[in-house]
Design a protein around this motif. Structure first.
Motif, PDB file in Angstrom:
ATOM      1  N   UNK A   1      44.120  36.307  41.419  1.00 59.31           N
ATOM      2  CA  UNK A   1      42.930  36.715  41.368  1.00 59.31           C
ATOM      3  C   UNK A   1      42.909  37.976  40.078  1.00 59.31           C
ATOM      4  N   UNK A   2      42.023  37.871  39.495  1.00 63.15           N
ATOM      5  CA  UNK A   2      41.852  39.076  38.478  1.00 63.15           C
ATOM      6  C   UNK A   2      41.500  40.503  39.198  1.00 63.15           C
ATOM      7  N   UNK A   3      42.295  41.478  39.017  1.00 64.02           N
ATOM      8  CA  UNK A   3      42.087  42.642  39.760  1.00 64.02           C
ATOM      9  C   UNK A   3      40.766  43.346  39.356  1.00 64.02           C
ATOM     10  N   UNK A   4      40.022  43.113  38.122  1.00 60.85           N
ATOM     11  CA  UNK A   4      39.004  43.856  37.811  1.00 60.85           C
ATOM     12  C   UNK A   4      37.764  43.154  38.043  1.00 60.85           C
ATOM     13  N   UNK A   5      37.761  41.866  37.546  1.00 59.22           N
ATOM     14  CA  UNK A   5      36.467  41.102  37.551  1.00 59.22           C
ATOM     15  C   UNK A   5      36.369  40.275  38.864  1.00 59.22           C
ATOM     16  N   UNK A   6      37.564  40.205  39.759  1.00 61.11           N
ATOM     17  CA  UNK A   6      37.410  39.629  40.886  1.00 61.11           C
ATOM     18  C   UNK A   6      37.293  38.220  40.780  1.00 61.11           C
TER      19      UNK A   6
ATOM     20  N   UNK B   1      40.909  49.321  29.290  1.00 60.39           N
ATOM     21  CA  UNK B   1      39.828  50.132  29.037  1.00 60.39           C
ATOM     22  C   UNK B   1      38.792  49.159  28.708  1.00 60.39           C
ATOM     23  N   UNK B   2      38.883  48.287  27.882  1.00 61.98           N
ATOM     24  CA  UNK B   2      37.715  47.426  27.875  1.00 61.98           C
ATOM     25  C   UNK B   2      37.152  46.643  29.102  1.00 61.98           C
ATOM     26  N   UNK B   3      38.056  46.213  29.806  1.00 57.22           N
ATOM     27  CA  UNK B   3      37.700  45.552  31.233  1.00 57.22           C
ATOM     28  C   UNK B   3      36.824  46.439  31.812  1.00 57.22           C
ATOM     29  N   UNK B   4      37.310  47.769  32.015  1.00 54.92           N
ATOM     30  CA  UNK B   4      36.464  48.724  32.946  1.00 54.92           C
ATOM     31  C   UNK B   4      35.287  48.960  32.324  1.00 54.92           C
TER      32      UNK B   4
ATOM     33  N   UNK C   1      27.065  40.524  46.717  1.00 54.02           N
ATOM     34  CA  UNK C   1      27.348  42.021  46.241  1.00 54.02           C
ATOM     35  C   UNK C   1      28.852  42.238  46.568  1.00 54.02           C
ATOM     36  N   UNK C   2      29.456  41.404  47.725  1.00 50.83           N
ATOM     37  CA  UNK C   2      30.871  41.687  47.946  1.00 50.83           C
ATOM     38  C   UNK C   2      31.590  41.123  46.834  1.00 50.83           C
ATOM     39  N   UNK C   3      31.203  40.173  46.210  1.00 50.97           N
ATOM     40  CA  UNK C   3      32.052  39.429  44.973  1.00 50.97           C
ATOM     41  C   UNK C   3      31.759  40.116  43.715  1.00 50.97           C
ATOM     42  N   UNK C   4      31.005  40.990  43.653  1.00 46.43           N
ATOM     43  CA  UNK C   4      30.716  41.642  42.295  1.00 46.43           C
ATOM     44  C   UNK C   4      31.930  42.561  41.859  1.00 46.43           C
ATOM     45  N   UNK C   5      32.235  42.695  40.425  1.00 46.84           N
ATOM     46  CA  UNK C   5      33.209  43.387  39.703  1.00 46.84           C
ATOM     47  C   UNK C   5      33.252  44.813  40.448  1.00 46.84           C
ATOM     48  N   UNK C   6      34.624  45.182  40.516  1.00 52.72           N
ATOM     49  CA  UNK C   6      34.621  46.846  41.122  1.00 52.72           C
ATOM     50  C   UNK C   6      35.593  47.803  40.173  1.00 52.72           C
ATOM     51  N   UNK C   7      35.248  48.700  40.054  1.00 53.96           N
ATOM     52  CA  UNK C   7      36.339  49.699  39.194  1.00 53.96           C
ATOM     53  C   UNK C   7      37.284  50.331  40.318  1.00 53.96           C
TER      54      UNK C   7
END
Length: 97
Positions: free
Chosen positions: A32-37, A66-69, A91-97
């Motif tokens: 799993x990618x921690x940022x883009x999920x 930083x760029x990913x965020x 919505x649940x699958x969307x990227x999160x900070x």
């Protein structure tokens, strides 16, 4: 390397899309990618593994973070206009900070 400022070669992109469409990734382990999920496959036929994990290709992983965020923030802000029209699982699958 495939670090800062370089795009993935078109041939690698084509290989990834072809593998997905042909079902070659159906049973491939993912990370799993921690940022883009996203579920990142650990291997794709015809694609160097380093390309699959772009953070590892940057000289400064903190700069990648930083760029990913920043990109996630852009996505979140843009997606607000569609929020009321999509299913909860989207919505649940969307990227999160």
């Amino acid at each position: 390397t495939f670090g800062k400022g370089n795009r993935i070669k078109l041939s690698f992109t084509r290989s990834m899309i072809t593998a997905a469409l042909e079902g070659k990734l159906d049973h491939t382990p993912t990370v799993p990618d921690p940022v883009f999920r996203l579920a990142i496959p650990v291997e794709v036929p015809g694609v160097p593994s380093a390309v699959l994990f772009p953070r590892d290709t940057w000289a400064d992983p903190k700069e990648y973070d930083e760029k990913a965020r920043f990109l996630v923030t852009l996505f979140i802000n843009n997606f607000q206009k569609y929020k009321k029209e999509v299913a909860p699982e989207i919505l649940e699958a969307a990227p999160r900070l």
